[in-house]
Scaffold this motif. Structure first.
Motif, PDB file in Angstrom:
ATOM      1  N   LYS A  99       0.859  -1.187   0.000  1.00 24.73           N
ATOM      2  CA  LYS A  99       0.000   0.000   0.000  1.00 24.73           C
ATOM      3  C   LYS A  99       0.894   1.235   0.000  1.00 24.73           C
ATOM      4  CE  LYS A  99      -3.992   0.076   2.160  1.00 24.73           C
ATOM      5  NZ  LYS A  99      -4.994   0.080   3.237  1.00 24.73           N
ATOM      6  N   ILE A 100       0.426   2.288  -0.685  1.00 24.77           N
ATOM      7  CA  ILE A 100       1.182   3.532  -0.787  1.00 24.77           C
ATOM      8  C   ILE A 100       0.318   4.686  -0.305  1.00 24.77           C
ATOM      9  CG2 ILE A 100       2.402   5.116  -2.325  1.00 24.77           C
ATOM     10  CD1 ILE A 100       2.585   2.794  -4.347  1.00 24.77           C
ATOM     11  N   VAL A 107       5.543   3.904   1.814  1.00 22.72           N
ATOM     12  CA  VAL A 107       5.241   2.615   1.199  1.00 22.72           C
ATOM     13  C   VAL A 107       5.363   1.547   2.275  1.00 22.72           C
ATOM     14  CG1 VAL A 107       5.846   0.994  -0.626  1.00 22.72           C
ATOM     15  CG2 VAL A 107       6.318   3.425  -0.935  1.00 22.72           C
ATOM     16  N   ASP A 108       4.322   0.721   2.425  1.00 22.27           N
ATOM     17  CA  ASP A 108       4.359  -0.353   3.417  1.00 22.27           C
ATOM     18  C   ASP A 108       3.800  -1.632   2.822  1.00 22.27           C
ATOM     19  OD1 ASP A 108       5.472   0.683   5.853  1.00 22.27           O
ATOM     20  OD2 ASP A 108       3.686   1.919   6.044  1.00 22.27           O
ATOM     21  N   PHE A 109       4.192  -2.738   3.423  1.00 21.73           N
ATOM     22  CA  PHE A 109       3.645  -4.024   3.018  1.00 21.73           C
ATOM     23  C   PHE A 109       2.870  -4.609   4.186  1.00 21.73           C
ATOM     24  CE2 PHE A 109       7.671  -5.068   4.923  1.00 21.73           C
ATOM     25  CZ  PHE A 109       7.504  -6.310   5.518  1.00 21.73           C
ATOM     26  N   SER A 130       9.825  -6.909  -1.521  1.00 27.63           N
ATOM     27  CA  SER A 130      10.950  -6.012  -1.251  1.00 27.63           C
ATOM     28  C   SER A 130      11.440  -5.329  -2.533  1.00 27.63           C
ATOM     29  CB  SER A 130      12.091  -6.812  -0.615  1.00 27.63           C
ATOM     30  OG  SER A 130      13.195  -5.999  -0.384  1.00 27.63           O
ATOM     31  N   LYS A 131      11.534  -6.068  -3.627  1.00 26.54           N
ATOM     32  CA  LYS A 131      11.989  -5.493  -4.897  1.00 26.54           C
ATOM     33  C   LYS A 131      11.008  -4.456  -5.434  1.00 26.54           C
ATOM     34  CE  LYS A 131      14.787  -9.399  -6.358  1.00 26.54           C
ATOM     35  NZ  LYS A 131      14.914 -10.555  -7.255  1.00 26.54           N
ATOM     36  N   VAL A 132       9.717  -4.734  -5.343  1.00 22.27           N
ATOM     37  CA  VAL A 132       8.714  -3.781  -5.819  1.00 22.27           C
ATOM     38  C   VAL A 132       8.745  -2.515  -4.955  1.00 22.27           C
ATOM     39  CG1 VAL A 132       6.232  -3.374  -6.145  1.00 22.27           C
ATOM     40  CG2 VAL A 132       7.250  -5.538  -6.882  1.00 22.27           C
ATOM     41  N   ILE A 133       8.888  -2.675  -3.653  1.00 25.33           N
ATOM     42  CA  ILE A 133       8.971  -1.515  -2.769  1.00 25.33           C
ATOM     43  C   ILE A 133      10.190  -0.659  -3.118  1.00 25.33           C
ATOM     44  CG2 ILE A 133       9.444  -0.803  -0.380  1.00 25.33           C
ATOM     45  CD1 ILE A 133       7.482  -2.994   0.508  1.00 25.33           C
ATOM     46  N   GLN A 134      11.309  -1.288  -3.416  1.00 26.97           N
ATOM     47  CA  GLN A 134      12.511  -0.547  -3.838  1.00 26.97           C
ATOM     48  C   GLN A 134      12.212   0.294  -5.074  1.00 26.97           C
ATOM     49  OE1 GLN A 134      15.486  -3.652  -4.323  1.00 26.97           O
ATOM     50  NE2 GLN A 134      16.895  -2.462  -3.052  1.00 26.97           N
ATOM     51  N   ASN A 135      11.573  -0.302  -6.067  1.00 25.21           N
ATOM     52  CA  ASN A 135      11.239   0.432  -7.300  1.00 25.21           C
ATOM     53  C   ASN A 135      10.261   1.568  -7.027  1.00 25.21           C
ATOM     54  OD1 ASN A 135      12.876  -0.848  -9.217  1.00 25.21           O
ATOM     55  ND2 ASN A 135      11.422  -2.531  -9.429  1.00 25.21           N
ATOM     56  N   ILE A 136       9.294   1.321  -6.178  1.00 24.31           N
ATOM     57  CA  ILE A 136       8.324   2.371  -5.843  1.00 24.31           C
ATOM     58  C   ILE A 136       9.027   3.548  -5.184  1.00 24.31           C
ATOM     59  CG2 ILE A 136       6.382   2.934  -4.316  1.00 24.31           C
ATOM     60  CD1 ILE A 136       5.304   0.076  -4.951  1.00 24.31           C
ATOM     61  N   LYS A 137       9.945   3.276  -4.278  1.00 22.54           N
ATOM     62  CA  LYS A 137      10.681   4.356  -3.611  1.00 22.54           C
ATOM     63  C   LYS A 137      11.512   5.156  -4.605  1.00 22.54           C
ATOM     64  CE  LYS A 137      10.705   2.450   1.026  1.00 22.54           C
ATOM     65  NZ  LYS A 137      11.499   1.937   2.143  1.00 22.54           N
ATOM     66  N   ILE A 138      12.070   4.497  -5.595  1.00 20.10           N
ATOM     67  CA  ILE A 138      12.821   5.207  -6.642  1.00 20.10           C
ATOM     68  C   ILE A 138      11.882   6.121  -7.419  1.00 20.10           C
ATOM     69  CG2 ILE A 138      13.991   4.873  -8.872  1.00 20.10           C
ATOM     70  CD1 ILE A 138      15.290   2.345  -7.591  1.00 20.10           C
ATOM     71  N   LEU A 163       0.964   2.659  -9.064  1.00 21.83           N
ATOM     72  CA  LEU A 163      -0.254   1.844  -9.029  1.00 21.83           C
ATOM     73  C   LEU A 163      -0.128   0.620  -9.934  1.00 21.83           C
ATOM     74  CD1 LEU A 163      -3.017   4.608  -8.928  1.00 21.83           C
ATOM     75  CD2 LEU A 163      -2.343   3.041  -7.083  1.00 21.83           C
ATOM     76  N   GLU A 164       0.520   0.799 -11.069  1.00 26.10           N
ATOM     77  CA  GLU A 164       0.753  -0.336 -11.971  1.00 26.10           C
ATOM     78  C   GLU A 164       1.713  -1.340 -11.323  1.00 26.10           C
ATOM     79  OE1 GLU A 164      -0.032  -2.394 -15.561  1.00 26.10           O
ATOM     80  OE2 GLU A 164      -0.961  -0.564 -14.812  1.00 26.10           O
ATOM     81  N   LEU A 165       2.713  -0.837 -10.619  1.00 25.91           N
ATOM     82  CA  LEU A 165       3.657  -1.735  -9.937  1.00 25.91           C
ATOM     83  C   LEU A 165       2.962  -2.582  -8.876  1.00 25.91           C
ATOM     84  CD1 LEU A 165       6.790   0.562  -9.531  1.00 25.91           C
ATOM     85  CD2 LEU A 165       6.732  -1.642 -10.721  1.00 25.91           C
TER      86      LEU A 165
END
Length: 180
Positions: A99-100, A107-109, A130-138, A163-165
């Motif tokens: 969720k963002i 960003v949290d899971f 973890s990988k998706v969260i990294q990309n979202i933070k970028i 949102l797509e991620l």
């Protein structure tokens, strides 16, 4: 199947969101256990207090501290979790969703068995999450990823990509290609 956690098994392959509490809450309580990593635990009928300077991944568990301040590892904090807050965890099952909060860029899971789960979000294993969260933070905090994209409103683009991620299994590079 509902898992029942207690002082004997809460530390074995669990996910939990601990709520930060003030040290005053435990000042009269006796520490029941101290781990090799230096964390201390106080057991009660309804849950457990953890006094620790490290949160996140603890042995084979994923424990997050829900803090009203900007918590940083290495600062000792007290967290409390009820026994019913512990959920099963393993590294390969698709147990987590993301969720963002776009206003705070937080960003949290969360675990699929939590009350936060709407039944629609894409579930991933811990490593994928973890990988998706990294990309979202970028995407949320940097701009270099967007330099070749044809788009004027960067905030709108950030939101669409994030949102797509979280709602698909597409990689960031695939999503970016749709905006060239």
């Amino acid at each position: 199947m509902t898992n029942s956690y207690n002082k004997y098994n809460f530390h074995n392959h669990t996910f939990c969101i601990w709520n930060e509490v003030d040290f005053v809450e435990i000042k009269e309580l006796k520490i029941n256990y101290k781990s090799k990593s230096g964390s201390s635990y106080i057991f009660t009928e309804i849950g457990v207090y953890r006094i620790s300077n490290h949160w996140g991944r603890a042995s084979n568990c994923r424990w997050r501290l829900n803090s009203s301040t900007n918590y940083k590892n290495q600062n000792t904090s007290v967290g409390f979790a009820k026994w019913i807050d512990f959920l099963p965890n393993d590294e390969t099952s698709n147990l987590f969703f993301i969720k963002i909060n776009f206003e705070t860029k937080q960003v949290d899971f969360f675990h699929k068995n939590s009350s936060e789960y709407d039944g629609k979000a894409i579930l991933r294993n811990a490593n994928q999450t973890s990988k998706v969260i990294q990309n979202i933070k970028i995407v949320l905090n940097e701009t270099a990823w967007s330099k070749h994209l044809q788009f004027n409103d960067l905030n709108f683009l950030r939101k669409e990509i994030c949102l797509e991620l979280i709602n698909s299994e597409k990689k960031l590079i695939e999503i970016k290609r749709t905006f060239f």
